[in-house]
Design an enzyme around this catalytic site. Structure first.
Site, mmCIF file in Angstrom:
data_model
loop_
_atom_site.group_PDB
_atom_site.id
_atom_site.type_symbol
_atom_site.label_atom_id
_atom_site.label_comp_id
_atom_site.label_asym_id
_atom_site.label_seq_id
_atom_site.Cartn_x
_atom_site.Cartn_y
_atom_site.Cartn_z
ATOM 1 N N ASN A 1 -12.577 4.181 -6.654
ATOM 2 C CA ASN A 1 -11.149 4.482 -6.555
ATOM 3 C C ASN A 1 -10.805 5.076 -5.186
ATOM 4 O O ASN A 1 -11.630 5.729 -4.563
ATOM 5 C CB ASN A 1 -10.723 5.451 -7.670
ATOM 6 N N THR B 1 -14.848 0.985 -15.310
ATOM 7 C CA THR B 1 -14.996 -0.069 -14.318
ATOM 8 C C THR B 1 -15.466 -1.352 -14.986
ATOM 9 O O THR B 1 -16.328 -1.335 -15.862
ATOM 10 C CB THR B 1 -15.953 0.313 -13.171
ATOM 11 N N SER B 2 -14.888 -2.466 -14.534
ATOM 12 C CA SER B 2 -15.284 -3.785 -15.074
ATOM 13 C C SER B 2 -16.623 -4.221 -14.497
ATOM 14 O O SER B 2 -17.200 -5.210 -14.916
ATOM 15 C CB SER B 2 -14.210 -4.826 -14.709
ATOM 16 N N TYR C 1 0.827 -1.214 0.000
ATOM 17 C CA TYR C 1 0.000 0.000 0.000
ATOM 18 C C TYR C 1 0.862 1.265 0.000
ATOM 19 O O TYR C 1 0.510 2.253 -0.629
ATOM 20 C CB TYR C 1 -0.968 -0.006 1.195
ATOM 21 N N HIS D 1 -15.001 2.709 -1.692
ATOM 22 C CA HIS D 1 -13.997 1.758 -1.182
ATOM 23 C C HIS D 1 -12.956 2.455 -0.329
ATOM 24 O O HIS D 1 -11.866 1.925 -0.121
ATOM 25 C CB HIS D 1 -13.344 1.006 -2.347
ATOM 26 N N ALA E 1 -11.202 7.176 -21.071
ATOM 27 C CA ALA E 1 -11.867 8.228 -20.277
ATOM 28 C C ALA E 1 -11.298 9.608 -20.597
ATOM 29 O O ALA E 1 -12.052 10.576 -20.778
ATOM 30 C CB ALA E 1 -11.690 7.912 -18.797
HETATM 31 N N1 APR Z 1 -10.412 4.536 -20.039
HETATM 32 C C1 APR Z 1 -11.592 3.888 -19.792
HETATM 33 N N2 APR Z 1 -11.660 2.621 -19.303
HETATM 34 C C2 APR Z 1 -10.488 1.988 -19.077
HETATM 35 C C3 APR Z 1 -9.233 2.592 -19.312
HETATM 36 C C4 APR Z 1 -9.227 3.916 -19.812
HETATM 37 N N3 APR Z 1 -8.074 4.564 -20.080
HETATM 38 N N4 APR Z 1 -8.250 1.693 -18.966
HETATM 39 C C5 APR Z 1 -8.884 0.587 -18.510
HETATM 40 N N5 APR Z 1 -10.222 0.757 -18.582
HETATM 41 C C6 APR Z 1 -11.277 -0.160 -18.140
HETATM 42 C C7 APR Z 1 -10.977 -1.634 -18.306
HETATM 43 O O1 APR Z 1 -11.440 -2.073 -19.577
HETATM 44 C C8 APR Z 1 -11.813 -2.243 -17.166
HETATM 45 O O2 APR Z 1 -13.144 -2.518 -17.604
HETATM 46 O O3 APR Z 1 -11.392 0.048 -16.747
HETATM 47 C C9 APR Z 1 -11.861 -1.134 -16.118
HETATM 48 C C10 APR Z 1 -10.988 -1.418 -14.910
HETATM 49 O O4 APR Z 1 -11.548 -2.537 -14.268
HETATM 50 P P1 APR Z 1 -10.884 -3.071 -12.898
HETATM 51 O O5 APR Z 1 -9.402 -3.131 -13.081
HETATM 52 O O6 APR Z 1 -11.641 -4.300 -12.524
HETATM 53 O O7 APR Z 1 -11.153 -1.894 -11.852
HETATM 54 P P2 APR Z 1 -12.489 -1.592 -11.058
HETATM 55 O O8 APR Z 1 -13.692 -1.918 -11.884
HETATM 56 O O9 APR Z 1 -12.369 -0.223 -10.530
HETATM 57 O O10 APR Z 1 -12.390 -2.640 -9.832
HETATM 58 C C11 APR Z 1 -13.374 -2.544 -8.841
HETATM 59 O O11 APR Z 1 -12.117 -4.117 -7.489
HETATM 60 O O12 APR Z 1 -10.049 -4.835 -6.769
HETATM 61 C C12 APR Z 1 -11.185 -4.137 -6.401
HETATM 62 O O13 APR Z 1 -11.338 -2.458 -4.788
HETATM 63 C C13 APR Z 1 -10.850 -2.708 -6.068
HETATM 64 O O14 APR Z 1 -12.175 -0.715 -6.477
HETATM 65 C C14 APR Z 1 -11.638 -1.882 -7.086
HETATM 66 C C15 APR Z 1 -12.741 -2.837 -7.508
#
Ligand code: APR
Length: 240
Positions: free
Chosen positions: A98, A183-184, A64, A115, A226
């Site tokens: 985030n 976000t995924s 971290y 989070h 983004a």
């Molecule tokens: N612009 C837009 N989307 C993007 C970009 C970008 N430049 N780069 C990556 N992505 C997309 C990817 O395609 C994916 O769908 O952002 C998403 C990131 O997904 P994750 O890595 O799963 O992140 P997130 O959805 O925030 O994860 C949720 O999981 O591990 C935990 O606590 C952690 O808050 C996090 C949560």
């Protein structure tokens, strides 16, 4: 189709953004599940759970603290800035997964950290909690009360801050438009927020470089980054 959507966005009064790691990717902060995401290199169960923390607090803190320093040296990108700009024209709320604080540093004034925050540090025992941007010389760092400090983040298996989650549900369920960015939608309960918005008739927009399991239920899913798409989208929304 685009005319209808842009018309709805311009008429929208309350706009809610749900954001994930993808919006900070162009600020140099790695995502979790993308091709070079953090969970590809590290095991989240060894680094982002309360059990992992108590099993090896030094290891978890090393990870971290490295992320904290990277985040503190990062800057908001045009995606964060565009969302902050939109506040001049609309009632905007940001529900972010985030922990990097970049929305606030870009100027967004209504940010809900679902989070938690890696900048805020709290004691594992007493009620100490404060924003700390300086680096820690000793890991794990200790509180004045003698107990270990931890980042004020929500680990897997922990509940989201109740007040933040309740506000997020209300905002998602009552907005005119929701824009889901980077976000995924892999993690609950945050991934329910777009479901609430859709159920309540919001215009649904997604900005993601890849498809997600909700892309097909969006009114518009922009396959774009983004930092590129959000300034254009905000330009359209704010152009009366
Ligand atoms: N612009 C837009 N989307 C993007 C970009 C970008 N430049 N780069 C990556 N992505 C997309 C990817 O395609 C994916 O769908 O952002 C998403 C990131 O997904 P994750 O890595 O799963 O992140 P997130 O959805 O925030 O994860 C949720 O999981 O591990 C935990 O606590 C952690 O808050 C996090 C949560």
């Amino acid at each position: 189709m685009w005319d209808t959507i842009s018309d709805k966005l311009r008429k929208a009064e309350k706009i809610v953004f749900v954001t994930g790691a993808g919006i900070s990717q162009e600020s140099g902060i790695p995502t979790f599940r993308g091709k070079d995401g953090l969970w590809r290199k590290y095991d989240p169960m060894k680094l982002a759970t309360i059990d992992a923390f108590y099993e090896d607090p030094k290891l978890v803190w090393e990870w971290y603290e490295e992320r904290r320093q990277n985040i503190l040296n990062a800057s908001p990108n045009p995606g964060h800035v565009a969302i902050a700009e939109l506040e001049k024209y609309k009632k905007v709320s940001v529900l972010t997964q985030n922990i990097d604080g970049l929305h606030q540093r870009a100027g967004s004034s209504s940010v809900y950290e679902l989070h938690g925050s890696i900048i805020t540090i709290k004691c594992t025992i007493c009620d100490f909690k404060n924003k700390i941007t300086a680096g820690f010389s000793q890991l794990p760092p200790l509180c004045k009360c003698g107990n270990i400090l931890r980042p004020d983040v929500v680990w897997f298996g922990e509940a989201l801050p109740q007040d933040v989650w309740e506000s997020a549900m209300i905002l998602a369920s009552s907005c005119d438009a929701m824009i889901v960015v980077g976000t995924s939608l892999a993690v609950s309960p945050a991934n329910l927020l777009p479901v609430y918005a859709k159920q309540n008739g919001a215009t649904m927009i997604e900005v993601n470089v890849e498809q997600t399991h909700m892309s097909s239920s969006m009114d518009l899913s922009l396959r774009a980054s983004a930092a590129k798409a959000l300034p254009e989208l905000v330009g359209i929304i704010s152009h009366f």
